[in-house]
Design a protein around this motif. Sequence first.
Motif, PDB file in Angstrom:
ATOM      1  N   ASP A 196       0.437 -33.139 -49.334  1.00  0.00           N
ATOM      2  CA  ASP A 196       0.311 -34.287 -50.238  1.00  0.00           C
ATOM      3  C   ASP A 196       1.144 -35.460 -49.731  1.00  0.00           C
ATOM      4  OD1 ASP A 196      -1.325 -32.876 -51.985  1.00  0.00           O
ATOM      5  OD2 ASP A 196       0.304 -32.343 -53.366  1.00  0.00           O
ATOM      6  N   VAL A 197       2.365 -35.162 -49.306  1.00  0.00           N
ATOM      7  CA  VAL A 197       3.259 -36.212 -48.801  1.00  0.00           C
ATOM      8  C   VAL A 197       2.702 -36.810 -47.511  1.00  0.00           C
ATOM      9  CG1 VAL A 197       5.539 -36.674 -47.824  1.00  0.00           C
ATOM     10  CG2 VAL A 197       5.324 -35.257 -49.890  1.00  0.00           C
ATOM     11  N   GLU A 240      -0.297 -36.948 -46.410  1.00  0.00           N
ATOM     12  CA  GLU A 240      -1.520 -37.731 -46.613  1.00  0.00           C
ATOM     13  C   GLU A 240      -1.252 -39.134 -47.134  1.00  0.00           C
ATOM     14  OE1 GLU A 240      -4.798 -34.209 -47.439  1.00  0.00           O
ATOM     15  OE2 GLU A 240      -3.702 -35.071 -49.134  1.00  0.00           O
ATOM     16  N   GLN A 241      -0.092 -39.348 -47.723  1.00  0.00           N
ATOM     17  CA  GLN A 241       0.253 -40.680 -48.237  1.00  0.00           C
ATOM     18  C   GLN A 241       1.369 -41.333 -47.430  1.00  0.00           C
ATOM     19  OE1 GLN A 241      -1.611 -42.077 -50.613  1.00  0.00           O
ATOM     20  NE2 GLN A 241      -2.825 -40.175 -50.630  1.00  0.00           N
ATOM     21  N   SER A 242       1.598 -40.789 -46.235  1.00  0.00           N
ATOM     22  CA  SER A 242       2.711 -41.284 -45.429  1.00  0.00           C
ATOM     23  C   SER A 242       2.275 -41.457 -43.976  1.00  0.00           C
ATOM     24  CB  SER A 242       3.894 -40.306 -45.533  1.00  0.00           C
ATOM     25  OG  SER A 242       4.248 -40.092 -46.891  1.00  0.00           O
ATOM     26  N   SER A 243       3.217 -41.721 -43.113  1.00  0.00           N
ATOM     27  CA  SER A 243       2.906 -42.122 -41.739  1.00  0.00           C
ATOM     28  C   SER A 243       2.321 -41.009 -40.888  1.00  0.00           C
ATOM     29  CB  SER A 243       4.164 -42.675 -41.061  1.00  0.00           C
ATOM     30  OG  SER A 243       5.214 -41.719 -41.102  1.00  0.00           O
ATOM     31  N   GLN A 263      -0.205 -39.119 -41.652  1.00  0.00           N
ATOM     32  CA  GLN A 263      -1.574 -38.806 -42.065  1.00  0.00           C
ATOM     33  C   GLN A 263      -2.578 -38.963 -40.932  1.00  0.00           C
ATOM     34  OE1 GLN A 263      -4.491 -40.836 -42.582  1.00  0.00           O
ATOM     35  NE2 GLN A 263      -5.638 -39.192 -43.578  1.00  0.00           N
ATOM     36  N   SER A 288      -5.732 -33.691 -42.405  1.00  0.00           N
ATOM     37  CA  SER A 288      -5.932 -33.419 -43.826  1.00  0.00           C
ATOM     38  C   SER A 288      -7.111 -32.481 -44.047  1.00  0.00           C
ATOM     39  CB  SER A 288      -6.180 -34.734 -44.577  1.00  0.00           C
ATOM     40  OG  SER A 288      -5.041 -35.560 -44.537  1.00  0.00           O
TER      41      SER A 288
END
Length: 292
Positions: free
Chosen positions: A207-208, A210-213, A215, A220
Amino acid sequence: MNTRIVTVIGVGNMGGGMAANLLGKGWNVQVCDIDAAKVAALAQLSATAMARPADAAAESQAFIVCVVDAAQTEEVLFGEQGLARMLRPGHAVMLCPTIAPQDVESFAARLAERGVHTLDAPMSGGPARARDGSMSLMLACEQAVYERHAGLLRDLSAKVFHISEKPGDGARTKLVNNLLAGINLVGAAEALALAGRLGLDLGKTLDVIEQSSGQSWIGSDRMRRAIAGDYAPRAHVTLLEKDTRLAVAAARTAGFEGPLGERASRVFVEAHQAGLAGEDDAALFKHLGGKS
Protein backbone atom coordinates in the motif's frame (compact mmCIF):
# COMPACT_ATOMS: atom_id res chain seq x y z
CA MET A 1 -11.25 -6.51 -49.45
CA ASN A 2 -13.77 -6.88 -46.60
CA THR A 3 -12.42 -4.56 -43.93
CA ARG A 4 -14.41 -6.31 -41.19
CA ILE A 5 -12.65 -9.68 -41.49
CA VAL A 6 -9.46 -10.25 -39.54
CA THR A 7 -7.41 -13.38 -38.83
CA VAL A 8 -5.68 -14.03 -35.49
CA ILE A 9 -3.15 -16.85 -35.31
CA GLY A 10 -2.12 -17.70 -31.77
CA VAL A 11 -4.98 -17.11 -29.34
CA GLY A 12 -3.32 -17.61 -25.98
CA ASN A 13 -3.49 -15.00 -23.24
CA MET A 14 -2.80 -11.96 -25.44
CA GLY A 15 -4.04 -13.19 -28.82
CA GLY A 16 -7.19 -14.57 -27.25
CA GLY A 17 -7.84 -11.25 -25.55
CA MET A 18 -7.32 -9.38 -28.81
CA ALA A 19 -9.67 -11.73 -30.67
CA ALA A 20 -12.39 -11.41 -28.03
CA ASN A 21 -12.02 -7.62 -28.09
CA LEU A 22 -12.46 -7.50 -31.87
CA LEU A 23 -15.45 -9.85 -31.76
CA GLY A 24 -17.08 -7.52 -29.26
CA LYS A 25 -16.59 -4.64 -31.68
CA GLY A 26 -18.29 -6.36 -34.58
CA TRP A 27 -15.34 -7.80 -36.47
CA ASN A 28 -15.57 -11.16 -38.19
CA VAL A 29 -12.60 -12.93 -36.59
CA GLN A 30 -10.94 -16.11 -37.77
CA VAL A 31 -8.81 -17.86 -35.14
CA CYS A 32 -6.16 -20.56 -35.22
CA ASP A 33 -4.11 -22.14 -32.44
CA ILE A 34 -2.46 -25.46 -31.65
CA ASP A 35 -4.61 -25.51 -28.48
CA ALA A 36 -8.06 -26.59 -29.69
CA ALA A 37 -9.67 -25.57 -26.40
CA LYS A 38 -8.64 -21.94 -26.87
CA VAL A 39 -10.09 -21.95 -30.39
CA ALA A 40 -13.31 -23.58 -29.16
CA ALA A 41 -13.73 -20.94 -26.44
CA LEU A 42 -13.56 -18.16 -29.01
CA ALA A 43 -15.86 -20.06 -31.36
CA GLN A 44 -18.44 -19.81 -28.57
CA LEU A 45 -18.12 -16.03 -28.97
CA SER A 46 -18.81 -16.39 -32.74
CA ALA A 47 -15.22 -16.57 -34.01
CA THR A 48 -14.57 -18.81 -37.02
CA ALA A 49 -12.19 -21.67 -36.24
CA MET A 50 -9.36 -22.54 -38.62
CA ALA A 51 -7.35 -25.75 -38.55
CA ARG A 52 -4.22 -24.17 -40.03
CA PRO A 53 -2.92 -20.70 -41.00
CA ALA A 54 -3.14 -21.52 -44.71
CA ASP A 55 -6.94 -21.69 -44.34
CA ALA A 56 -7.18 -17.96 -43.61
CA ALA A 57 -9.63 -15.93 -45.67
CA ALA A 58 -8.00 -13.99 -48.47
CA GLU A 59 -10.44 -11.16 -47.71
CA SER A 60 -8.93 -10.53 -44.27
CA GLN A 61 -7.89 -6.96 -43.70
CA ALA A 62 -4.93 -8.20 -41.67
CA PHE A 63 -3.36 -11.42 -40.47
CA ILE A 64 -2.36 -11.00 -36.83
CA VAL A 65 0.41 -13.32 -35.68
CA CYS A 66 0.42 -13.58 -31.89
CA VAL A 67 2.62 -16.55 -31.05
CA VAL A 68 5.51 -16.76 -28.59
CA ASP A 69 8.82 -16.61 -30.44
CA ALA A 70 10.63 -16.41 -33.77
CA ALA A 71 10.54 -20.18 -34.38
CA GLN A 72 6.75 -20.25 -34.05
CA THR A 73 6.47 -17.14 -36.23
CA GLU A 74 8.54 -18.85 -38.91
CA GLU A 75 6.22 -21.86 -38.84
CA VAL A 76 3.08 -19.72 -38.99
CA LEU A 77 4.37 -17.67 -41.89
CA PHE A 78 6.47 -20.04 -43.95
CA GLY A 79 5.80 -23.54 -42.63
CA GLU A 80 4.21 -26.29 -44.69
CA GLN A 81 0.72 -25.04 -43.79
CA GLY A 82 1.74 -21.43 -43.20
CA LEU A 83 0.21 -18.16 -44.31
CA ALA A 84 2.65 -17.81 -47.19
CA ARG A 85 0.62 -20.39 -49.11
CA MET A 86 -2.27 -17.96 -49.44
CA LEU A 87 -0.79 -14.47 -48.98
CA ARG A 88 -1.07 -12.18 -52.00
CA PRO A 89 0.30 -8.72 -52.89
CA GLY A 90 -1.43 -6.06 -50.84
CA HIS A 91 -2.06 -8.29 -47.84
CA ALA A 92 -0.88 -7.11 -44.42
CA VAL A 93 0.69 -9.19 -41.63
CA MET A 94 0.88 -7.89 -38.06
CA LEU A 95 3.77 -9.39 -36.11
CA CYS A 96 2.94 -9.14 -32.39
CA PRO A 97 5.44 -11.51 -30.70
CA THR A 98 8.40 -10.14 -28.76
CA ILE A 99 11.29 -11.28 -30.95
CA ALA A 100 14.70 -10.01 -31.97
CA PRO A 101 14.67 -6.95 -34.27
CA GLN A 102 16.78 -8.85 -36.80
CA ASP A 103 14.11 -11.54 -37.00
CA VAL A 104 11.41 -8.93 -37.63
CA GLU A 105 13.53 -7.39 -40.37
CA SER A 106 14.08 -10.81 -41.96
CA PHE A 107 10.38 -11.72 -41.89
CA ALA A 108 9.44 -8.30 -43.29
CA ALA A 109 11.94 -8.63 -46.14
CA ARG A 110 10.66 -12.08 -47.09
CA LEU A 111 7.06 -10.91 -46.99
CA ALA A 112 7.94 -7.83 -49.05
CA GLU A 113 9.25 -10.13 -51.79
CA ARG A 114 5.64 -11.34 -52.09
CA GLY A 115 4.24 -7.80 -52.05
CA VAL A 116 2.94 -8.28 -48.50
CA HIS A 117 3.10 -5.42 -45.98
CA THR A 118 4.46 -5.96 -42.46
CA LEU A 119 3.23 -4.16 -39.38
CA ASP A 120 5.86 -4.68 -36.67
CA ALA A 121 3.42 -4.49 -33.77
CA PRO A 122 4.52 -5.84 -30.38
CA MET A 123 2.12 -5.14 -27.53
CA SER A 124 2.20 -4.64 -23.77
CA GLY A 125 -0.27 -4.59 -20.91
CA GLY A 126 -1.39 -8.14 -20.22
CA PRO A 127 -4.45 -10.22 -21.15
CA ALA A 128 -7.07 -8.04 -19.43
CA ARG A 129 -5.90 -4.97 -21.32
CA ALA A 130 -5.77 -6.90 -24.57
CA ARG A 131 -9.38 -7.90 -23.91
CA ASP A 132 -10.64 -4.38 -23.20
CA GLY A 133 -8.52 -2.66 -25.85
CA SER A 134 -6.41 -0.61 -23.44
CA MET A 135 -3.08 -2.34 -24.08
CA SER A 136 -0.15 -0.50 -25.65
CA LEU A 137 0.75 -1.23 -29.27
CA MET A 138 4.21 -0.28 -30.54
CA LEU A 139 3.99 0.01 -34.29
CA ALA A 140 6.62 0.27 -37.01
CA CYS A 141 5.37 0.31 -40.60
CA GLU A 142 5.01 2.60 -43.59
CA GLN A 143 2.74 5.60 -43.00
CA ALA A 144 0.38 4.55 -45.81
CA VAL A 145 0.00 1.08 -44.29
CA TYR A 146 -0.64 2.62 -40.88
CA GLU A 147 -3.37 4.85 -42.30
CA ARG A 148 -4.97 1.99 -44.23
CA HIS A 149 -5.37 -0.06 -41.07
CA ALA A 150 -6.02 2.78 -38.62
CA GLY A 151 -9.55 1.59 -37.80
CA LEU A 152 -8.39 -1.90 -36.87
CA LEU A 153 -5.49 -0.51 -34.85
CA ARG A 154 -7.80 1.82 -32.91
CA ASP A 155 -10.10 -1.07 -32.09
CA LEU A 156 -7.17 -3.20 -30.94
CA SER A 157 -5.58 -0.53 -28.75
CA ALA A 158 -6.37 2.84 -27.27
CA LYS A 159 -2.61 3.40 -26.98
CA VAL A 160 -1.10 3.03 -30.45
CA PHE A 161 2.41 4.45 -30.77
CA HIS A 162 3.64 4.77 -34.38
CA ILE A 163 7.35 4.49 -33.69
CA SER A 164 8.72 4.71 -37.23
CA GLU A 165 8.33 3.35 -40.75
CA LYS A 166 11.12 0.81 -40.24
CA PRO A 167 10.12 -2.77 -39.30
CA GLY A 168 12.29 -3.80 -36.38
CA ASP A 169 11.87 -0.53 -34.48
CA GLY A 170 8.69 -1.80 -32.87
CA ALA A 171 10.63 -4.79 -31.62
CA ARG A 172 13.44 -2.56 -30.37
CA THR A 173 10.97 -0.40 -28.45
CA LYS A 174 9.32 -3.47 -26.94
CA LEU A 175 12.67 -4.86 -25.79
CA VAL A 176 13.55 -1.56 -24.12
CA ASN A 177 10.17 -1.54 -22.39
CA ASN A 178 10.37 -5.16 -21.30
CA LEU A 179 13.89 -4.82 -20.01
CA LEU A 180 12.63 -2.10 -17.70
CA ALA A 181 9.59 -4.22 -16.83
CA GLY A 182 11.92 -7.07 -15.89
CA ILE A 183 14.14 -4.82 -13.81
CA ASN A 184 11.10 -3.32 -12.07
CA LEU A 185 9.61 -6.74 -11.34
CA VAL A 186 12.85 -8.12 -9.92
CA GLY A 187 13.17 -4.98 -7.79
CA ALA A 188 9.60 -5.24 -6.52
CA ALA A 189 10.00 -8.92 -5.65
CA GLU A 190 13.27 -8.23 -3.86
CA ALA A 191 11.81 -5.33 -1.88
CA LEU A 192 8.74 -7.29 -0.81
CA ALA A 193 10.84 -10.31 0.10
CA LEU A 194 12.93 -7.99 2.28
CA ALA A 195 9.75 -6.60 3.85
CA GLY A 196 8.77 -10.12 4.79
CA ARG A 197 12.17 -10.83 6.28
CA LEU A 198 11.89 -7.64 8.35
CA GLY A 199 8.59 -8.83 9.74
CA LEU A 200 6.45 -6.20 7.98
CA ASP A 201 2.88 -6.74 6.84
CA LEU A 202 3.22 -7.31 3.09
CA GLY A 203 -0.13 -5.82 2.10
CA LYS A 204 0.43 -2.63 4.08
CA THR A 205 3.97 -2.36 2.73
CA LEU A 206 2.68 -2.60 -0.82
CA ASP A 207 0.00 0.00 0.00
CA VAL A 208 2.81 2.39 0.92
CA ILE A 209 4.91 1.56 -2.14
CA GLU A 210 1.96 2.11 -4.48
CA GLN A 211 1.56 5.67 -3.20
CA SER A 212 5.25 6.45 -2.95
CA SER A 213 8.42 6.66 -5.02
CA GLY A 214 8.90 2.89 -5.29
CA GLN A 215 5.70 2.33 -7.27
CA SER A 216 5.67 0.50 -10.61
CA TRP A 217 2.69 -0.92 -12.44
CA ILE A 218 4.20 -4.36 -12.91
CA GLY A 219 5.37 -4.45 -9.30
CA SER A 220 1.89 -3.68 -7.99
CA ASP A 221 0.16 -6.06 -10.38
CA ARG A 222 2.43 -9.04 -9.71
CA MET A 223 3.09 -8.51 -6.02
CA ARG A 224 -0.65 -8.24 -5.23
CA ARG A 225 -1.00 -11.70 -6.76
CA ALA A 226 2.06 -12.96 -4.89
CA ILE A 227 0.68 -11.78 -1.56
CA ALA A 228 -2.51 -13.70 -2.32
CA GLY A 229 -0.48 -16.80 -3.22
CA ASP A 230 -1.91 -16.63 -6.75
CA TYR A 231 0.70 -17.91 -9.20
CA ALA A 232 -1.69 -19.10 -11.92
CA PRO A 233 0.08 -18.08 -15.13
CA ARG A 234 -1.06 -14.95 -16.92
CA ALA A 235 2.51 -14.28 -18.04
CA HIS A 236 4.83 -17.24 -17.49
CA VAL A 237 8.28 -16.72 -15.97
CA THR A 238 9.69 -17.85 -19.32
CA LEU A 239 8.25 -14.85 -21.18
CA LEU A 240 10.25 -12.14 -19.41
CA GLU A 241 13.14 -14.58 -19.26
CA LYS A 242 13.07 -14.60 -23.08
CA ASP A 243 12.38 -10.89 -23.43
CA THR A 244 15.12 -9.71 -21.07
CA ARG A 245 17.57 -12.10 -22.75
CA LEU A 246 16.70 -10.60 -26.14
CA ALA A 247 17.01 -7.08 -24.73
CA VAL A 248 20.46 -7.76 -23.28
CA ALA A 249 21.53 -9.26 -26.61
CA ALA A 250 20.26 -6.16 -28.45
CA ALA A 251 22.21 -3.98 -26.02
CA ARG A 252 25.39 -5.92 -26.72
CA THR A 253 24.83 -5.57 -30.46
CA ALA A 254 24.53 -1.82 -29.97
CA GLY A 255 27.71 -1.73 -27.85
CA PHE A 256 25.83 -0.84 -24.68
CA GLU A 257 26.28 -2.41 -21.26
CA GLY A 258 24.16 -1.27 -18.33
CA PRO A 259 24.46 -2.24 -14.67
CA LEU A 260 21.01 -3.82 -14.15
CA GLY A 261 19.65 -5.50 -17.26
CA GLU A 262 21.86 -8.55 -17.36
CA ARG A 263 21.51 -9.17 -13.63
CA ALA A 264 17.72 -8.90 -13.76
CA SER A 265 17.68 -11.25 -16.73
CA ARG A 266 19.67 -13.75 -14.72
CA VAL A 267 17.04 -13.76 -11.95
CA PHE A 268 14.43 -15.01 -14.44
CA VAL A 269 16.83 -17.76 -15.50
CA GLU A 270 17.35 -18.72 -11.86
CA ALA A 271 13.59 -18.83 -11.24
CA HIS A 272 13.20 -21.06 -14.28
CA GLN A 273 15.92 -23.37 -13.04
CA ALA A 274 14.24 -23.46 -9.63
CA GLY A 275 11.19 -25.08 -11.22
CA LEU A 276 9.00 -21.98 -11.59
CA ALA A 277 8.98 -21.79 -15.39
CA GLY A 278 5.29 -22.66 -15.71
CA GLU A 279 4.11 -20.22 -13.05
CA ASP A 280 3.16 -16.58 -13.33
CA ASP A 281 6.15 -14.28 -13.11
CA ALA A 282 4.80 -13.12 -9.75
CA ALA A 283 6.64 -16.24 -8.60
CA LEU A 284 9.83 -14.17 -8.51
CA PHE A 285 8.64 -13.19 -5.03
CA LYS A 286 8.49 -16.83 -3.99
CA HIS A 287 11.92 -17.41 -5.53
CA LEU A 288 13.61 -14.45 -3.85
CA GLY A 289 11.71 -14.90 -0.58
CA GLY A 290 13.26 -18.34 -0.18
CA LYS A 291 16.81 -16.99 -0.32
CA SER A 292 18.76 -16.70 2.91
